[in-house]
Design a protein around this motif. Structure first.
Motif, PDB file in Angstrom:
ATOM      1  N   THR A 175       3.027  -1.302   2.294  1.00 34.32           N
ATOM      2  CA  THR A 175       3.291  -0.821   0.906  1.00 34.32           C
ATOM      3  C   THR A 175       2.555  -2.670   0.333  1.00 34.32           C
ATOM      4  OG1 THR A 175       3.853   1.112   0.930  1.00 34.32           O
ATOM      5  CG2 THR A 175       3.106   0.030  -1.802  1.00 34.32           C
ATOM      6  N   PHE A 176       3.160  -3.405   0.890  1.00 34.75           N
ATOM      7  CA  PHE A 176       3.639  -4.671  -0.193  1.00 34.75           C
ATOM      8  C   PHE A 176       1.821  -5.542   0.525  1.00 34.75           C
ATOM      9  CE2 PHE A 176       7.363  -4.036  -1.879  1.00 34.75           C
ATOM     10  CZ  PHE A 176       8.229  -4.556  -0.890  1.00 34.75           C
TER      11      PHE A 176
ATOM     12  N   GLN B 135       6.308   1.138   6.168  1.00 31.67           N
ATOM     13  CA  GLN B 135       6.143   1.955   5.724  1.00 31.67           C
ATOM     14  C   GLN B 135       5.818   0.973   4.146  1.00 31.67           C
ATOM     15  OE1 GLN B 135       4.362   4.581   5.203  1.00 31.67           O
ATOM     16  NE2 GLN B 135       4.401   4.557   7.524  1.00 31.67           N
ATOM     17  N   PHE B 136       7.590   0.529   4.469  1.00 29.82           N
ATOM     18  CA  PHE B 136       7.092  -0.772   3.401  1.00 29.82           C
ATOM     19  C   PHE B 136       6.366  -2.412   3.571  1.00 29.82           C
ATOM     20  CE2 PHE B 136      11.019  -0.571   1.031  1.00 29.82           C
ATOM     21  CZ  PHE B 136      11.775   0.981   0.863  1.00 29.82           C
TER      22      PHE B 136
ATOM     23  N   ILE C  72      -1.008  -4.156   1.418  1.00 29.43           N
ATOM     24  CA  ILE C  72      -1.891  -3.321   1.159  1.00 29.43           C
ATOM     25  C   ILE C  72      -2.067  -3.364  -1.130  1.00 29.43           C
ATOM     26  CG2 ILE C  72      -3.330  -1.277   0.047  1.00 29.43           C
ATOM     27  CD1 ILE C  72      -1.836  -0.170   2.927  1.00 29.43           C
ATOM     28  N   ALA C  73      -1.521  -3.866  -1.350  1.00 30.14           N
ATOM     29  CA  ALA C  73      -0.713  -4.685  -2.394  1.00 30.14           C
ATOM     30  C   ALA C  73      -1.761  -5.462  -2.924  1.00 30.14           C
ATOM     31  CB  ALA C  73       0.693  -3.789  -3.073  1.00 30.14           C
ATOM     32  N   TYR C  74      -0.899  -6.390  -2.231  1.00 30.70           N
ATOM     33  CA  TYR C  74      -1.224  -7.760  -2.300  1.00 30.70           C
ATOM     34  C   TYR C  74      -3.113  -8.136  -1.438  1.00 30.70           C
ATOM     35  CZ  TYR C  74      -2.646 -12.513  -0.599  1.00 30.70           C
ATOM     36  OH  TYR C  74      -3.530 -13.652  -0.371  1.00 30.70           O
TER      37      TYR C  74
ATOM     38  N   TYR D 268       1.124   6.897   5.188  1.00 30.27           N
ATOM     39  CA  TYR D 268       2.393   7.676   5.344  1.00 30.27           C
ATOM     40  C   TYR D 268       2.335   9.898   5.645  1.00 30.27           C
ATOM     41  CZ  TYR D 268       4.975  10.090   2.371  1.00 30.27           C
ATOM     42  OH  TYR D 268       6.131  10.984   1.170  1.00 30.27           O
TER      43      TYR D 268
ATOM     44  N   PHE E 291      -4.074   4.824   2.685  1.00 27.60           N
ATOM     45  CA  PHE E 291      -2.474   4.117   3.616  1.00 27.60           C
ATOM     46  C   PHE E 291      -1.532   6.027   3.472  1.00 27.60           C
ATOM     47  CE2 PHE E 291      -1.032   5.687  -0.818  1.00 27.60           C
ATOM     48  CZ  PHE E 291      -1.821   5.517  -1.624  1.00 27.60           C
ATOM     49  N   LEU E 292      -2.653   6.661   2.742  1.00 28.92           N
ATOM     50  CA  LEU E 292      -2.459   8.530   3.253  1.00 28.92           C
ATOM     51  C   LEU E 292      -2.085   9.007   4.285  1.00 28.92           C
ATOM     52  CD1 LEU E 292      -3.518   9.998  -0.336  1.00 28.92           C
ATOM     53  CD2 LEU E 292      -1.099   9.370   0.021  1.00 28.92           C
TER      54      LEU E 292
ATOM     55  N   GLY F 247      10.048   2.951   9.215  1.00 25.56           N
ATOM     56  CA  GLY F 247      10.026   3.280   7.639  1.00 25.56           C
ATOM     57  C   GLY F 247      10.382   2.292   7.108  1.00 25.56           C
ATOM     58  N   LEU F 248      10.837   0.488   8.043  1.00 25.49           N
ATOM     59  CA  LEU F 248      10.008  -0.242   7.220  1.00 25.49           C
ATOM     60  C   LEU F 248       9.118  -0.952   7.083  1.00 25.49           C
ATOM     61  CD1 LEU F 248      13.576  -2.120   8.700  1.00 25.49           C
ATOM     62  CD2 LEU F 248      13.099  -1.190   6.362  1.00 25.49           C
TER      63      LEU F 248
ATOM     64  N   TYR G 135      -5.243  -6.090  -2.374  1.00 27.35           N
ATOM     65  CA  TYR G 135      -6.258  -5.158  -3.234  1.00 27.35           C
ATOM     66  C   TYR G 135      -6.334  -6.355  -4.130  1.00 27.35           C
ATOM     67  CZ  TYR G 135      -7.168  -2.876  -7.691  1.00 27.35           C
ATOM     68  OH  TYR G 135      -7.950  -2.624  -8.577  1.00 27.35           O
TER      69      TYR G 135
END
Lengths: 536, 120
Positions: B79-80, B75-76, B82-84, B43, B39-40, B72-73, B86
Motif C-alpha cells: 500500500t505504501f 499488504q502495508f 503503490i501510493a509512492y 488484497y 492491488f485489489l 498482512g505486513l 502513483y
C-alpha cells in the motif's frame, strides 16, 4: 487523584482548546466556501492529518485493539481492509473529485446529469450513511464512559451522549469546516502521540522482540498458535462456508467503502488544488498505516499483559483493551502512578477521538442536506449563499439533536454492525455512481439514480433479512427470526448489484450528454475550471 | 499547439480531441486501471487465503512470526509502495502535461472573452 478525575480534566482541556478554535473559526467563516470547505485553505499535510483524524475513529482505536486482544489475528485483517481502501481513494477519486466538484459528492454526480433526481438520491444516501455511522459512535461514547468511569446507570450514559452531541453541534454550527478540520488535526496529533507512546512502552517491555510479544500473547490467550492465525472470529470453522463468504463480504465492503464515505469525500475539497488533495491522501495513508501498525502491537500487547479474561470481564466486546493496556504498562514501567496517568491520557484521547469523528459526520450530512437537498432540489438552485449556510447550520443542529435522542434510545442495542453497514452502503451505492460518473462516457441520470438507490436499497434489504436484525443471539430482535440472507455483511451481493443497477439504468435510458462528459473528463484530469481557494 | 477556433463544440470538447489531452488521459488510465486491478486482486488473495488456507497461513517462519503476519505486513508495504509509485508517476508524467493543457484552456478562454468584448 483518581484516573477518572485526571481523565476528565484532560478531556476538559481538550474541549476548552477546541472550543477556542471553534470561536476563532466562526470569526473566519464568511461565506459558503468557508463553511463547507474551510476556504480551501488547508495544506496537504494539514488536511492529511485531518483525514487521519476523521478516519481513525473509536472503532479503529478501541475496536481493533480489542478485536486483536480477544481474537488475535482477525483484528489485524480488519485494519488491512481499512488501509488498502485508501488506494481506491488516491488513484481513482481524490484528485478527480476536487477538480470537478464544489462542496459535496453530489456536485460531481450532478455535473453531467439532471441535477434534481441525482442530488436527491445522493443526499438520501449521504444522510443515511452518516446517520448509521454517527449512531454507532454516539452509542460507543455512552458505553465508553460507563466502562472507563464505572458508571452503569443508563442516565450516566445518556448524559454522556447528550454532552458529546451538544459539543459536536457547537463545533459544526459555529466552526463549520474550518473549525472541525482543526479539531480533527488536534485530535489526530493527540491520538498518534498517545498510541505511539503506549506502543513504544510495550515494545520496550518485550525488548523490541515482536516474536516474543506474539508468543506471550498466544500463550496468555489460552488458544495457543491459533491466536496468531486467521479464523478465531471471522469465518470460523463452525460457521463453515457461510462464515468464509461473510469474511469476503466484509473485506469487500471495507476496501471499497472508504472512497464512498461522504465525510471522507468532503475532505478532498478543503485544499487549494487537486495536487494538494493528492498530498493530503498520501499523508493520510502514512498516518493511518502507521496507526494500524501501532494497534497491532497494542492488541497483542493487551492480550499478553492484561489477558482476554480481564478484558472481557470489563467489556465483552473488548473495547477497553487499549485503556486497560495503558494502565498495565504504565504500572509495570512507572509504578501505580504511571498506570493511573497513562490510563487517563488514553481515555481522554478516546473521547476526543469520538468527538472529532462525530463532528465530521454531522458536518458532512448537514452540508449535503443544505447544499444538495435544500439549495438545489427544494429551492431549485435559487437559494442565496447566506440562506444555504444558514440552513446548513440549522440542519446540523437538527441532525445533532436527532442523533442524541436515537443514541440514547439505541444504547441497549448492539450497534457495531452499523459501521460495517455504512461501509457496505457507501461501497454499493456511492462508489459505483462516482466511478461511472468520472470514467464512463455513456453514464446518465437514470444510471446514477439506479446505482445509488439500487446499492443503498439492496444493502438495506439484505441486512433487514440477515442474522444481524433477527434470528441470532446478537440480533437486533432476538425474539424473532425472519432472516433468510445468511451473511452479516451484504457487500458481496449489494456491491455488484449497485454496479449492475448503474449499468442497466444507463443503457435503458436514451439520455446521453457527450458535451458534459467531455467537460468533466477534461476538467477532472487537468484541473481547468476547478473551484479556487477563497480569497479574503 | 493550435486549436481550430472554428471547430464546433465547447472549449472542453475541442481540447478533449487534441492529441495532448488524449496522451494525458491514456498515461493516467494506463497506470491507474491496471494498478487498481492489481492491488485489489492482491488484497482479495489475502482475504481468500485467510479464509481458506489457514494451514498455510499458520506456517511459522521466524519464531512465532507466521505467514499470515508477514502477508498482512506485506499488504502495508505494498500500500505504501503503490501510493509512492502513483505520486511519482503523477509528478513526472501527468502533472506537467496537465498543467500545460490547463494553461492552454485558460488562455483560450481568456482569448474568447477578449474577442467577445472586441466584437461588441
Amino acid at each position: 487523584m483518581s484516573n477518572e478525575t485526571l481523565s476528565i480534566l484532560l478531556f476538559l482541556t481538550f474541549v476548552a482548546g477546541t472550543l477556542a478554535i471553534t470561536v476563532w473559526a466562526s470569526r473566519n467563516t464568511k461565506n459558503a466556501t468557508d463553511y463547507y470547505a474551510g476556504g480551501r485553505s488547508f495544506s496537504g499535510p494539514q488536511n492529511g492529518l485531518a483525514i487521519g483524524g476523521d478516519y481513525m475513529s473509536a472503532a479503529s482505536f478501541l475496536g481493533i485493539a480489542g478485536l486483536i486482544a480477544l481474537y488475535g489475528y482477525d483484528g489485524f485483517l480488519y485494519s488491512i481492509g481499512f488501509l488498502v481502501a485508501w488506494l481506491v481513494a488516491l488513484l481513482l477519486v481524490a484528485e478527480l473529485l476536487r477538480n470537478s466538484g464544489r462542496f459535496t459528492m453530489a456536485d460531481v454526480l450532478a455535473f453531467r446529469m439532471s441535477p434534481r433526481p441525482v442530488r436527491t438520491a445522493a443526499g438520501v444516501s449521504t444522510i443515511t450513511v452518516s446517520i448509521f455511522y454517527l449512531l454507532a459512535q454516539m452509542v460507543g461514547a455512552g458505553a465508553l464512559v460507563a466502562l472507563l468511569f464505572g458508571f452503569t446507570s443508563e442516565f450516566a450514559k445518556g448524559a454522556t451522549i447528550a454532552l458529546v452531541g451538544i459539543l459536536m453541534i457547537v463545533y459544526v454550527v459555529f466552526g463549520g469546516m474550518k473549525g472541525t478540520t482543526w479539531v480533527q488535526i488536534v485530535k489526530a496529533v493527540l491520538l498518534m502521540t498517545g498510541a505511539a507512546l503506549v506502543t513504544l512502552l510495550v515494545l520496550t517491555e518485550f525488548g523490541f522482540n515482536l516474536s516474543s510479544l506474539l508468543n506471550d500473547a498466544a500463550e496468555q490467550s489460552g488458544k495457543g498458535d491459533k491466536f496468531l492465525e486467521p479464523g478465531l472470529r471471522y469465518g470460523t470453522e463452525e460457521q463453515g462456508l457461510t462464515g468464509k463468504l461473510d469474511l469476503i463480504s466484509l473485506g469487500l465492503a471495507l476496501v471499497l467503502g472508504t472512497a464512498g464515505l461522504p465525510h471522507i469525500l468532503i475532505r478532498f475539497y478543503t485544499v487549494p488544488t487537486a495536487r494538494d488533495a493528492r498530498k493530503s491522501v498520501m499523508w493520510g495513508i502514512g498516518l493511518i498505516g502507521t496507526f494500524y501498525l501501532f494497534t497491532l502491537v497494542l492488541g497483542f500487547g493487551a492480550a499478553a499483559l492484561v489477558g482476554s479474561e480481564e478484558i472481557a470481564k470489563v467489556n465483552p466486546a473488548g473495547n477497553t483493551a487499549a485503556p486497560q493496556l495503558a494502565e498495565r504498562i504504565g504500572e509495570i514501567i512507572f509504578g501505580d502512578a504511571g498506570g493511573t496517568i497513562l490510563l487517563a491520557v488514553i481515555a481522554a484521547v478516546a473521547f476526543a477521538t469520538i468527538l472529532a469523528v462525530v463532528a465530521g459526520l454531522t458536518l458532512a450530512s448537514s452540508s449535503s442536506f443544505a447544499h444538495d437537498l435544500y439549495a438545489h432540489v427544494f429551492r431549485k438552485g435559487k437559494a442565496t449563499e447566506r440562506d444555504e449556510v444558514r440552513v446548513a447550520r440549522i440542519s446540523a443542529l437538527v441532525i445533532g439533536a436527532v442523533s442524541i435522542v436515537l443514541g440514547i434510545y439505541a444504547q441497549r442495542l448492539n450497534v457495531a454492525f452499523l459501521v460495517a453497514l455504512a461501509f457496505a452502503v457507501a461501497a454499493s451505492g456511492n462508489l459505483p455512481a462516482i466511478l461511472y460518473s468520472l470514467f464512463w462516457k455513456r453514464f446518465n441520470t437514470a444510471g446514477a439514480v439506479s446505482a445509488i438507490y439500487g446499492g443503498l436499497g439492496s444493502a438495506l434489504f439484505l441486512v433487514i433479512f440477515s442474522p444481524v436484525v433477527s434470528g441470532s443471539e446478537k440480533a437486533l430482535f432476538t425474539g424473532s427470526d425472519w432472516s433468510w440472507f445468511p451473511l452479516n455483511n451484504p457487500g458481496l451481493i449489494s456491491i455488484p448489484v449497485g454496479f449492475l443497477c448503474g449499468f442497466v439504468g444507463t443503457v435503458l435510458s436514451k439520455e446521453y450528454n457527450a458535451e458534459k462528459y467531455s467537460e468533466i473528463e477534461v476538467r477532472s484530469l487537468t484541473g481547468a475550471g476547478a473551484e479556487k481557494a477563497a480569497e479574503h | 499547439m493550435s486549436i481550430d477556433k472554428n471547430a464546433s463544440g465547447t472549449v472542453y470538447q475541442r481540447f478533449q480531441g487534441t492529441a495532448e489531452f488524449q496522451e494525458l488521459r491514456s498515461r493516467f488510465r494506463r497506470f491507474v486501471f491496471p494498478m487498481t486491478v492489481a492491488f485489489l486482486t492482491w488484497y482479495l488473495l489475502y482475504v481468500v487465503l485467510s479464509g481458506w488456507a489457514r494451514g498455510f497461513m499458520g506456517t511459522e517462519l521466524f519464531g512465532t512470526i507466521n505467514v499470515a503476519l508477514v502477508f498482512g505486513l506485506l499488504q502495508f508495504v505494498t500500500t505504501f509502495g503503490i501510493a509512492y509509485l502513483y505520486s511519482r508517476h503523477a509528478g513526472r508524467r501527468l502533472d506537467p502535461l496537465a498543467d500545460k493543457i490547463r494553461g492552454d484552456i485558460e488562455a483560450d478562454e481568456a482569448q474568447s472573452a477578449g474577442t467577445a468584448e472586441d466584437g461588441r
